[in-house]
Design a protein around this motif. Structure first.
Motif, PDB file in Angstrom:
ATOM      1  N   VAL A 119       8.344  28.771  24.691  1.00  0.00           N
ATOM      2  CA  VAL A 119       8.088  29.677  25.346  1.00  0.00           C
ATOM      3  C   VAL A 119       9.052  29.551  27.443  1.00  0.00           C
ATOM      4  CG1 VAL A 119       6.069  29.928  24.482  1.00  0.00           C
ATOM      5  CG2 VAL A 119       5.829  28.269  26.259  1.00  0.00           C
ATOM      6  N   SER A 120       8.616  30.511  28.073  1.00  0.00           N
ATOM      7  CA  SER A 120       9.667  30.244  29.161  1.00  0.00           C
ATOM      8  C   SER A 120       8.826  29.383  29.666  1.00  0.00           C
ATOM      9  CB  SER A 120       9.200  31.609  29.797  1.00  0.00           C
ATOM     10  OG  SER A 120       7.824  31.640  30.594  1.00  0.00           O
ATOM     11  N   LEU A 121       9.201  28.901  30.731  1.00  0.00           N
ATOM     12  CA  LEU A 121       8.225  27.645  31.702  1.00  0.00           C
ATOM     13  C   LEU A 121       7.174  28.532  32.341  1.00  0.00           C
ATOM     14  CD1 LEU A 121       8.924  24.544  32.951  1.00  0.00           C
ATOM     15  CD2 LEU A 121       9.939  25.740  35.678  1.00  0.00           C
ATOM     16  N   SER A 122       7.290  29.761  33.357  1.00  0.00           N
ATOM     17  CA  SER A 122       5.564  30.045  33.097  1.00  0.00           C
ATOM     18  C   SER A 122       4.853  29.762  32.514  1.00  0.00           C
ATOM     19  CB  SER A 122       6.147  31.001  33.783  1.00  0.00           C
ATOM     20  OG  SER A 122       6.911  32.265  32.855  1.00  0.00           O
ATOM     21  N   ASP A 123       5.449  30.022  31.523  1.00  0.00           N
ATOM     22  CA  ASP A 123       4.315  30.643  30.015  1.00  0.00           C
ATOM     23  C   ASP A 123       3.605  28.872  29.740  1.00  0.00           C
ATOM     24  OD1 ASP A 123       3.610  32.488  29.998  1.00  0.00           O
ATOM     25  OD2 ASP A 123       5.672  33.125  28.602  1.00  0.00           O
ATOM     26  N   GLY A 124       4.931  28.491  29.795  1.00  0.00           N
ATOM     27  CA  GLY A 124       4.771  26.946  29.316  1.00  0.00           C
ATOM     28  C   GLY A 124       3.626  26.152  30.532  1.00  0.00           C
ATOM     29  N   THR A 125       3.632  26.205  31.396  1.00  0.00           N
ATOM     30  CA  THR A 125       3.136  25.795  32.816  1.00  0.00           C
ATOM     31  C   THR A 125       1.571  26.057  32.586  1.00  0.00           C
ATOM     32  OG1 THR A 125       5.117  25.510  33.810  1.00  0.00           O
ATOM     33  CG2 THR A 125       3.147  25.161  35.128  1.00  0.00           C
ATOM     34  N   GLY A 126       1.210  27.799  32.176  1.00  0.00           N
ATOM     35  CA  GLY A 126       0.344  27.867  31.888  1.00  0.00           C
ATOM     36  C   GLY A 126      -0.768  27.726  30.928  1.00  0.00           C
ATOM     37  N   TRP A 127       0.464  27.223  29.778  1.00  0.00           N
ATOM     38  CA  TRP A 127      -0.331  27.135  28.925  1.00  0.00           C
ATOM     39  C   TRP A 127      -1.482  25.068  29.189  1.00  0.00           C
ATOM     40  CZ3 TRP A 127       2.267  22.979  25.585  1.00  0.00           C
ATOM     41  CH2 TRP A 127       1.357  22.066  24.826  1.00  0.00           C
ATOM     42  N   LEU A 198      14.676  24.174  28.296  1.00  0.00           N
ATOM     43  CA  LEU A 198      14.376  22.832  27.722  1.00  0.00           C
ATOM     44  C   LEU A 198      13.678  22.016  29.193  1.00  0.00           C
ATOM     45  CD1 LEU A 198      15.845  22.407  24.960  1.00  0.00           C
ATOM     46  CD2 LEU A 198      16.564  24.118  25.460  1.00  0.00           C
ATOM     47  N   TYR A 199      13.423  20.984  28.422  1.00  0.00           N
ATOM     48  CA  TYR A 199      13.134  19.596  29.510  1.00  0.00           C
ATOM     49  C   TYR A 199      13.577  18.109  29.379  1.00  0.00           C
ATOM     50  CZ  TYR A 199       9.042  23.340  29.354  1.00  0.00           C
ATOM     51  OH  TYR A 199       8.789  23.588  29.776  1.00  0.00           O
ATOM     52  N   ASP A 200      14.222  17.349  30.151  1.00  0.00           N
ATOM     53  CA  ASP A 200      13.963  16.122  30.708  1.00  0.00           C
ATOM     54  C   ASP A 200      13.036  15.917  30.733  1.00  0.00           C
ATOM     55  OD1 ASP A 200      14.312  16.741  33.219  1.00  0.00           O
ATOM     56  OD2 ASP A 200      16.013  16.481  33.540  1.00  0.00           O
ATOM     57  N   PHE A 201      12.655  14.328  31.153  1.00  0.00           N
ATOM     58  CA  PHE A 201      11.579  13.901  31.679  1.00  0.00           C
ATOM     59  C   PHE A 201      10.797  14.341  32.432  1.00  0.00           C
ATOM     60  CE2 PHE A 201       7.958  10.674  33.694  1.00  0.00           C
ATOM     61  CZ  PHE A 201       7.747  10.560  33.179  1.00  0.00           C
ATOM     62  N   GLU A 202      11.535  14.618  33.473  1.00  0.00           N
ATOM     63  CA  GLU A 202      11.311  15.110  35.276  1.00  0.00           C
ATOM     64  C   GLU A 202      11.223  16.762  34.729  1.00  0.00           C
ATOM     65  OE1 GLU A 202      13.570  15.063  39.997  1.00  0.00           O
ATOM     66  OE2 GLU A 202      15.104  15.575  37.936  1.00  0.00           O
ATOM     67  N   GLU A 203      11.727  17.311  34.248  1.00  0.00           N
ATOM     68  CA  GLU A 203      11.494  18.469  34.370  1.00  0.00           C
ATOM     69  C   GLU A 203       9.977  18.633  33.442  1.00  0.00           C
ATOM     70  OE1 GLU A 203      12.301  22.838  34.543  1.00  0.00           O
ATOM     71  OE2 GLU A 203      12.903  20.703  35.571  1.00  0.00           O
ATOM     72  N   LEU A 204       9.265  17.648  32.823  1.00  0.00           N
ATOM     73  CA  LEU A 204       8.448  18.386  32.297  1.00  0.00           C
ATOM     74  C   LEU A 204       7.240  17.404  33.335  1.00  0.00           C
ATOM     75  CD1 LEU A 204       6.800  19.014  29.478  1.00  0.00           C
ATOM     76  CD2 LEU A 204       7.245  16.638  28.443  1.00  0.00           C
ATOM     77  N   ALA A 205       7.858  16.141  33.498  1.00  0.00           N
ATOM     78  CA  ALA A 205       6.731  16.041  34.470  1.00  0.00           C
ATOM     79  C   ALA A 205       5.759  17.301  36.123  1.00  0.00           C
ATOM     80  CB  ALA A 205       6.998  14.344  35.691  1.00  0.00           C
ATOM     81  N   TYR A 206       7.503  17.506  36.161  1.00  0.00           N
ATOM     82  CA  TYR A 206       7.146  19.556  37.223  1.00  0.00           C
ATOM     83  C   TYR A 206       6.496  19.999  36.981  1.00  0.00           C
ATOM     84  CZ  TYR A 206       8.067  23.441  39.061  1.00  0.00           C
ATOM     85  OH  TYR A 206       8.115  24.094  40.452  1.00  0.00           O
ATOM     86  N   ALA A 207       6.217  20.386  34.830  1.00  0.00           N
ATOM     87  CA  ALA A 207       5.310  21.700  34.616  1.00  0.00           C
ATOM     88  C   ALA A 207       3.998  20.706  34.189  1.00  0.00           C
ATOM     89  CB  ALA A 207       5.946  21.934  33.379  1.00  0.00           C
ATOM     90  N   LEU A 208       4.186  19.797  34.106  1.00  0.00           N
ATOM     91  CA  LEU A 208       2.574  19.117  34.377  1.00  0.00           C
ATOM     92  C   LEU A 208       2.091  18.889  35.745  1.00  0.00           C
ATOM     93  CD1 LEU A 208       3.340  16.341  31.787  1.00  0.00           C
ATOM     94  CD2 LEU A 208       2.107  18.195  31.060  1.00  0.00           C
ATOM     95  N   SER A 209       2.784  18.680  36.617  1.00  0.00           N
ATOM     96  CA  SER A 209       1.922  18.554  37.856  1.00  0.00           C
ATOM     97  C   SER A 209       1.759  20.002  38.077  1.00  0.00           C
ATOM     98  CB  SER A 209       2.971  17.672  38.577  1.00  0.00           C
ATOM     99  OG  SER A 209       4.275  18.310  38.399  1.00  0.00           O
ATOM    100  N   THR A 210       2.800  20.305  38.399  1.00  0.00           N
ATOM    101  CA  THR A 210       2.230  22.279  38.563  1.00  0.00           C
ATOM    102  C   THR A 210       0.964  22.765  37.748  1.00  0.00           C
ATOM    103  OG1 THR A 210       4.644  22.919  38.738  1.00  0.00           O
ATOM    104  CG2 THR A 210       3.340  24.266  38.169  1.00  0.00           C
ATOM    105  N   ALA A 211       0.952  22.405  36.327  1.00  0.00           N
ATOM    106  CA  ALA A 211      -0.563  22.502  36.089  1.00  0.00           C
ATOM    107  C   ALA A 211      -1.704  22.024  36.445  1.00  0.00           C
ATOM    108  CB  ALA A 211      -0.119  22.563  34.739  1.00  0.00           C
ATOM    109  N   GLY A 212      -1.647  21.450  36.966  1.00  0.00           N
ATOM    110  CA  GLY A 212      -2.478  20.418  37.588  1.00  0.00           C
ATOM    111  C   GLY A 212      -3.152  18.903  37.420  1.00  0.00           C
TER     112      GLY A 212
END
Length: 253
Positions: A119-127, A198-212
């Motif tokens: 899914v997109s970054l925004s949809d992934g962050t929403g999930w 696609l994610y590396d660790f930094e990008e996934l950590a960003y998505a998780l922090s954006t999600a709270g």
């Protein structure tokens, strides 16, 4: 449809979609519960956590879920409802781009293998924000996804990773042998399988922090190692060499 061609992503997506629909079958469906699903209702069903992107989980206390519904010759799972499948496993059809049908703090763990990249970054962050909402304090989220850094290293060094990946895909029976060209092997990660981000660790950590989730709580784990061994044990060997394993524990506040 024309002969399989790795260079035609749209055609391969159609093939994969058709394969998933054909595979999502069972003999018997028994509806057990409807939303909203709170902690008490899930415990009554014996559910402590949710495994996403799975029609059946190996975890004995899991609710398996996938966007593709399960079906019998005369029935199909309705979105959000919990079914007993073939008299044993539990399943609910869930779309991670939509709100999850669970109450706040209703589960103790969530597991998702090779899902968030579809899914997109925004949809992934929403999930991920929805996952944080449904996790109880102290609950564990474990996410696995292809590691972009591993693919970059494989492209740059020309090492054994790409050859292992081609061999794994061949062993899985997914089409003819992949081309050995490094550029193809790098591009297929982006353009095949319905991948969107696609994610590396930094990008996934960003998505998780954006999600709270606090960034300092996000940690990288080894294969089948984590805060909950029963959840980490869901990692599959088939995807070990390309995957990144990331966990975060929801704090009490």
């Amino acid at each position: 449809m024309s002969e399989w061609d790795w260079g035609r992503p749209e055609e391969l997506s159609e093939r994969m979609d058709a394969f998933l629909v054909r595979s999502a079958t069972c003999d018997k469906l028994e509806e057990l519960a409807r939303p909203p699903l709170d902690r008490a209702a899930l415990r009554e069903l014996g559910v402590t956590g949710v495994e996403f992107a799975a029609w059946k989980s190996r975890h004995p206390a899991a609710l398996a879920s996938d966007v593709v519904p399960l079906r019998t010759p005369d029935a199909v799972t309705a979105p959000g409802r919990v079914y007993r499948v073939d008299g044993e496993a539990l399943f609910a059809a869930l779309d991670i781009c939509e709100p999850l049908p669970f109450a706040d703090g209703s589960v103790d763990w969530v597991y998702a293998e090779h899902l968030v990249e579809h899914v997109s970054l925004s949809d992934g962050t929403g999930w991920l924000a929805e996952v944080r909402r449904i996790l109880a304090p102290g609950g564990v989220l474990r996410v696995t996804t292809p590691d972009l850094a591993t693919y970059v290293d494989g492209y740059r060094t020309g090492g054994a990773f790409f050859s292992r990946h081609r061999g794994r895909m061949r062993a899985a029976g997914l089409g003819p042998p992949m081309p050995s060209r490094r550029a193809f092997m790098f591009n297929q990660l982006f353009y095949l399988y319905g991948h969107r981000w696609l994610y590396d660790f930094e990008e996934l950590a960003y998505a998780l922090s954006t999600a709270g989730f606090p960034a300092e709580d996000v940690r990288r784990c080894a294969f089948r190692e984590g805060a909950r061994p029963d959840v980490a044990d869901l990692d599959r060997v088939l995807r070990n060499d390309e995957s990144m394993y990331v966990e975060v524990v929801k704090k009490d506040t």
